[in-house]
Design a protein around this motif. Structure first.
Motif, PDB file in Angstrom:
ATOM      1  N   LEU A   1      13.341  34.869  54.651  1.00 37.37           N
ATOM      2  CA  LEU A   1      12.879  33.569  54.172  1.00 37.37           C
ATOM      3  C   LEU A   1      13.768  32.449  54.709  1.00 37.37           C
ATOM      4  O   LEU A   1      13.277  31.378  55.091  1.00 37.37           O
ATOM      5  N   LYS A   2      15.059  32.705  54.774  1.00 35.83           N
ATOM      6  CA  LYS A   2      15.993  31.702  55.301  1.00 35.83           C
ATOM      7  C   LYS A   2      15.663  31.367  56.755  1.00 35.83           C
ATOM      8  O   LYS A   2      15.679  30.196  57.155  1.00 35.83           O
ATOM      9  N   LEU A   3      15.361  32.396  57.548  1.00 36.25           N
ATOM     10  CA  LEU A   3      15.030  32.178  58.952  1.00 36.25           C
ATOM     11  C   LEU A   3      13.663  31.520  59.115  1.00 36.25           C
ATOM     12  O   LEU A   3      13.443  30.697  60.013  1.00 36.25           O
ATOM     13  N   SER A   4      12.732  31.887  58.251  1.00 42.49           N
ATOM     14  CA  SER A   4      11.362  31.385  58.349  1.00 42.49           C
ATOM     15  C   SER A   4      11.221  29.963  57.823  1.00 42.49           C
ATOM     16  O   SER A   4      10.354  29.198  58.279  1.00 42.49           O
ATOM     17  N   PHE A   5      12.094  29.594  56.896  1.00 42.87           N
ATOM     18  CA  PHE A   5      11.936  28.355  56.136  1.00 42.87           C
ATOM     19  C   PHE A   5      11.733  27.097  57.002  1.00 42.87           C
ATOM     20  O   PHE A   5      10.820  26.308  56.725  1.00 42.87           O
ATOM     21  N   PRO A   6      12.546  26.900  58.046  1.00 44.05           N
ATOM     22  CA  PRO A   6      12.375  25.649  58.835  1.00 44.05           C
ATOM     23  C   PRO A   6      11.034  25.555  59.549  1.00 44.05           C
ATOM     24  O   PRO A   6      10.633  24.467  59.974  1.00 44.05           O
ATOM     25  N   HIS A   7      10.334  26.681  59.685  1.00 41.11           N
ATOM     26  CA  HIS A   7       9.104  26.716  60.469  1.00 41.11           C
ATOM     27  C   HIS A   7       7.850  26.805  59.593  1.00 41.11           C
ATOM     28  O   HIS A   7       6.732  26.841  60.129  1.00 41.11           O
ATOM     29  N   LEU A   8       8.033  26.854  58.265  1.00 37.81           N
ATOM     30  CA  LEU A   8       6.882  26.977  57.381  1.00 37.81           C
ATOM     31  C   LEU A   8       5.996  25.727  57.490  1.00 37.81           C
ATOM     32  O   LEU A   8       6.483  24.605  57.431  1.00 37.81           O
ATOM     33  N   THR A   9       4.723  25.959  57.656  1.00 34.82           N
ATOM     34  CA  THR A   9       3.761  24.863  57.773  1.00 34.82           C
ATOM     35  C   THR A   9       2.890  24.811  56.519  1.00 34.82           C
ATOM     36  O   THR A   9       2.848  25.754  55.731  1.00 34.82           O
ATOM     37  N   THR A  10       2.185  23.707  56.375  1.00 33.17           N
ATOM     38  CA  THR A  10       1.249  23.581  55.257  1.00 33.17           C
ATOM     39  C   THR A  10       0.202  24.688  55.304  1.00 33.17           C
ATOM     40  O   THR A  10      -0.186  25.235  54.266  1.00 33.17           O
ATOM     41  N   ALA A  11      -0.231  25.047  56.499  1.00 33.73           N
ATOM     42  CA  ALA A  11      -1.244  26.093  56.646  1.00 33.73           C
ATOM     43  C   ALA A  11      -0.720  27.433  56.126  1.00 33.73           C
ATOM     44  O   ALA A  11      -1.438  28.171  55.430  1.00 33.73           O
ATOM     45  N   VAL A  12       0.523  27.764  56.469  1.00 30.32           N
ATOM     46  CA  VAL A  12       1.122  29.015  56.000  1.00 30.32           C
ATOM     47  C   VAL A  12       1.228  29.008  54.475  1.00 30.32           C
ATOM     48  O   VAL A  12       0.877  29.992  53.804  1.00 30.32           O
ATOM     49  N   LEU A  13       1.705  27.912  53.924  1.00 30.18           N
ATOM     50  CA  LEU A  13       1.879  27.819  52.475  1.00 30.18           C
ATOM     51  C   LEU A  13       0.539  27.838  51.754  1.00 30.18           C
ATOM     52  O   LEU A  13       0.424  28.421  50.661  1.00 30.18           O
ATOM     53  N   ASP A  14      -0.478  27.240  52.361  1.00 32.05           N
ATOM     54  CA  ASP A  14      -1.816  27.285  51.769  1.00 32.05           C
ATOM     55  C   ASP A  14      -2.361  28.707  51.770  1.00 32.05           C
ATOM     56  O   ASP A  14      -3.037  29.126  50.813  1.00 32.05           O
TER      57      ASP A  14
ATOM     58  N   CYS B   1       9.256  25.972  48.395  1.00 31.47           N
ATOM     59  CA  CYS B   1       8.999  25.913  49.835  1.00 31.47           C
ATOM     60  C   CYS B   1       8.249  24.633  50.196  1.00 31.47           C
ATOM     61  O   CYS B   1       8.556  23.979  51.195  1.00 31.47           O
ATOM     62  N   ARG B   2       7.271  24.258  49.395  1.00 30.38           N
ATOM     63  CA  ARG B   2       6.510  23.035  49.663  1.00 30.38           C
ATOM     64  C   ARG B   2       7.410  21.804  49.593  1.00 30.38           C
ATOM     65  O   ARG B   2       7.218  20.833  50.345  1.00 30.38           O
ATOM     66  N   LYS B   3       8.384  21.836  48.698  1.00 31.76           N
ATOM     67  CA  LYS B   3       9.291  20.697  48.542  1.00 31.76           C
ATOM     68  C   LYS B   3      10.402  20.678  49.590  1.00 31.76           C
ATOM     69  O   LYS B   3      11.186  19.726  49.645  1.00 31.76           O
TER      70      LYS B   3
ATOM     71  N   ARG C   1      15.243  24.736  50.365  1.00 30.08           N
ATOM     72  CA  ARG C   1      15.553  26.100  50.772  1.00 30.08           C
ATOM     73  C   ARG C   1      16.445  26.814  49.771  1.00 30.08           C
ATOM     74  O   ARG C   1      16.212  27.995  49.454  1.00 30.08           O
ATOM     75  N   SER C   2      17.463  26.142  49.271  1.00 30.99           N
ATOM     76  CA  SER C   2      18.391  26.771  48.322  1.00 30.99           C
ATOM     77  C   SER C   2      17.656  27.257  47.077  1.00 30.99           C
ATOM     78  O   SER C   2      17.888  28.371  46.597  1.00 30.99           O
ATOM     79  N   ALA C   3      16.758  26.419  46.562  1.00 33.03           N
ATOM     80  CA  ALA C   3      15.999  26.803  45.376  1.00 33.03           C
ATOM     81  C   ALA C   3      15.080  27.982  45.672  1.00 33.03           C
ATOM     82  O   ALA C   3      14.969  28.914  44.867  1.00 33.03           O
TER      83      ALA C   3
END
Length: 230
Positions: free
Chosen positions: A107-120, A197-199, A202-204
């Motif tokens: 998740l730490k590695l993925s976090f900077p690249h998360l998009t709205t589409a992924v989160l949706d 993640c949406r906000k 990352r720490s949270a």
């Protein structure tokens, strides 16, 4: 044998009602009795006895046992037959400890690249879990949700390792989601992780993921210890 000595004492043919299939109804009744401990771990589940108890043929009983096997509640052995599964507390603790390490890294590695589409897409999977009635499918959907969040970590070997650990943990995940009133809590925790993640916090998100896996580990270990003591 009195009712107090009979683990099947509260099960009766009158409890099997339509319109659900007989196999579904028998699975529901057995699941509830296993979850509450009325039918303890390692109790033999004889098809003929259960069919007679529910005044059914063996086929729906056999199908019910297969459903419960898919959920991890029942084990079916070629020679021993069907019996109530026992939780291996040590194995569960080890699996969840490893999951916490590797999934937080992903998740730490993925976090900077998360998009709205992924989160949706992750959100849509949670809605599927909310509406999915088949317990046997919950484990796969749970895995899909987590893997969606890790999908952009850029490390294919790490993702393969996480997939492997999820397959190993599948029985325990299904036990958690079908037992211990854990499903609603798990969904609440999933949504907390997704919201972090949406906000962009990352720490949270990492902290919530750690707590989520720790909650599952504690419940499995506690239940396994209670089975052993019993």
């Amino acid at each position: 044998m009195g009712d107090k000595m009979d683990p099947f004492g509260k099960l009766s043919p009158s409890a099997v009602n339509k319109p659900r299939t007989a196999a579904d109804q028998v699975a529901d009744l057995l699941r509830d009795a296993i979850v509450t401990g009325e039918i303890p771990a390692e109790t033999i589940l004889r098809q003929d006895d259960l069919a007679a108890r529910f005044e059914l043929s063996r086929m729906p009983v056999r199908d019910a046992l297969r459903l419960l096997e898919a959920e991890g509640l029942v084990s079916i052995h070629p020679t021993r037959g069907a019996f109530v599964s026992r939780i291996d507390a040590k194995e569960a603790a080890e699996i969840y400890a490893i999951r916490a390490l590797i999934e937080r890294k992903a998740l730490k590695l993925s976090f900077p690249h998360l998009t709205t589409a992924v989160l949706d897409r992750a959100d849509a999977i949670l809605l599927e879990i909310d509406h999915e009635q088949e317990v046997g499918h919950w484990g796969q959907l749970n895995r899909d949700f987590h893997m969606e969040l890790y999908s952009l970590c850029g490390n294919s070997r790490l993702l393969m390792l996480i997939e492997q650990m999820h397959r190993t943990a599948d029985r325990y995940v299904r036990l958690l989601l079908s037992n211990f009133d854990h499903r609603s809590q798990s969904q609440h925790e999933h949504r907390q992780i997704l919201e972090a993640c949406r906000k962009g916090d990352r720490s949270a998100a990492l902290h919530l993921l750690k707590q989520h896996l720790e909650q599952g580990r504690r419940k499995l270990v506690k239940h396994g210890a209670r089975e052993t003591a019993g």
